[in-house]
Scaffold this active site. Sequence first.
Site, PDB file in Angstrom:
ATOM      1  N   GLY A  81      10.323  24.734 -27.366  1.00  0.00           N
ATOM      2  CA  GLY A  81      10.725  25.689 -26.327  1.00  0.00           C
ATOM      3  C   GLY A  81      10.953  24.966 -25.003  1.00  0.00           C
ATOM      4  CG  ASP A 126       2.296  27.723 -24.062  1.00  0.00           C
ATOM      5  OD1 ASP A 126       2.774  28.637 -23.370  1.00  0.00           O
ATOM      6  OD2 ASP A 126       2.678  27.481 -25.221  1.00  0.00           O
ATOM      7  CD  GLU A 185       2.260  34.290 -25.952  1.00  0.00           C
ATOM      8  OE1 GLU A 185       3.233  35.035 -26.127  1.00  0.00           O
ATOM      9  OE2 GLU A 185       2.347  33.043 -25.965  1.00  0.00           O
ATOM     10  NE  ARG A 242       4.782  54.396 -16.437  1.00  0.00           N
ATOM     11  CZ  ARG A 242       4.189  55.565 -16.694  1.00  0.00           C
ATOM     12  NH1 ARG A 242       3.073  55.598 -17.411  1.00  0.00           N
ATOM     13  NH2 ARG A 242       4.704  56.685 -16.238  1.00  0.00           N
TER      14      ARG A 242
END
Length: 368
Positions: free
Chosen positions: A18, A147, A242, A286
């Site tokens: 990535g 990361d 995540e 939200r």
Amino acid sequence: MAKTKFVIKRLGILTGGGDAPGLNAVIRAAVKVAVRNYGISVVGFEDGFAGLVENRTRKLTPREVVGILPRGGTILGTTNRENPFYYPVKENGEIVYKDLSQQALANLNSLGVQALIIIGGDGSLKIAKEMWERYSFPVIGVPKTIDNDIAATDQTFGFDTAVTTATEAIDKLHTTAEAHHRVMVLEVMGRYTGWIALHAGVAGGADVILIPEIPFAVDKVCEKILERQREGKKFSIVVVAEGAKPVGGEMVVKKIVKESFESVRLGGIGNVVGEQIERTTGIETRVTVLGHLQRGGSPSSFDRLLATRFGAAAVNFLLEGRFGEMVSLRTPDITSVPLAEAVGSMRRVPLGCDLIRAARQMGISFGD
Ligand code: F6P
């Protein structure tokens, strides 16, 4: 030209995995240092290891790298799908995987490339290690990833920019959260580590930060939000990595990309946590998933500097014969470590680090 231990006439560069802001700064530094100081010509392989196997190249002269320092992405292109040792090939309409590493090696030899700089994350660095161990081909790795999870370096480039982007997002969420008296959940990247969530969460003044290193209980998260309500603070900001997971539970996997050398794609925990918060507290909640915005854009000054130092060091270290190694930041120095030490073990957020302690003392909840 400067005298060196090893003579390299032609050098290859590729970017794998990535992308991360700062890749172009590494390419620029390596090209300038190689050409200006040692008269080395530089060849770039397009689209990472795919270009190496398929012999797709472009010449990299100082002229080619003009103006790329502030540019995100990579001028060479990248992919996390093609591994020369396990390469996807179409046969009779089906994808089969073959070891095409000999073909990659033959391409390097026919181009006269005598050493290769591989800029990548754990997956790409494993391939670099394999090329060195199996073929003794002179490689050096340059660690990149937003990361910040690569062992054996204090920091990777790309991380600082991602943290800045996530911090700006938290700042923006604060104003709308306050206006509507809502809970705002922000899901950030980071794969199996919580570096981005922790740094951006603290920098952005989040109330709750959930990271993979500290499994959370949603009741604790809600307790914190309700405590703030009682104190008259009618909104809360929750940053979720995540890879965060509940105590005794699993990470949320969005999809499996079989062809990729990093096949698991995480994502979705923000929505899970957001729904649970709204149900338990009754406060309107939200969820924002920041996603690839964290990978894009112009690198921060810190990332430009680190990437430039890494790119320059990669060339100098190759000429010293530091093959099969990875450049590494050991503050304040740039050094190198064997690839074998750098790959396969992840750099996680240490639970006893001062940042977690300070965050807790500031009243930030980790949901534990
Ligand atoms: O490793 C960098 C990273 O952005 C992770 O934070 C994220 O989990 C993953 O890559 C996303 O991968 P892709 O670009 O394939 O969606």
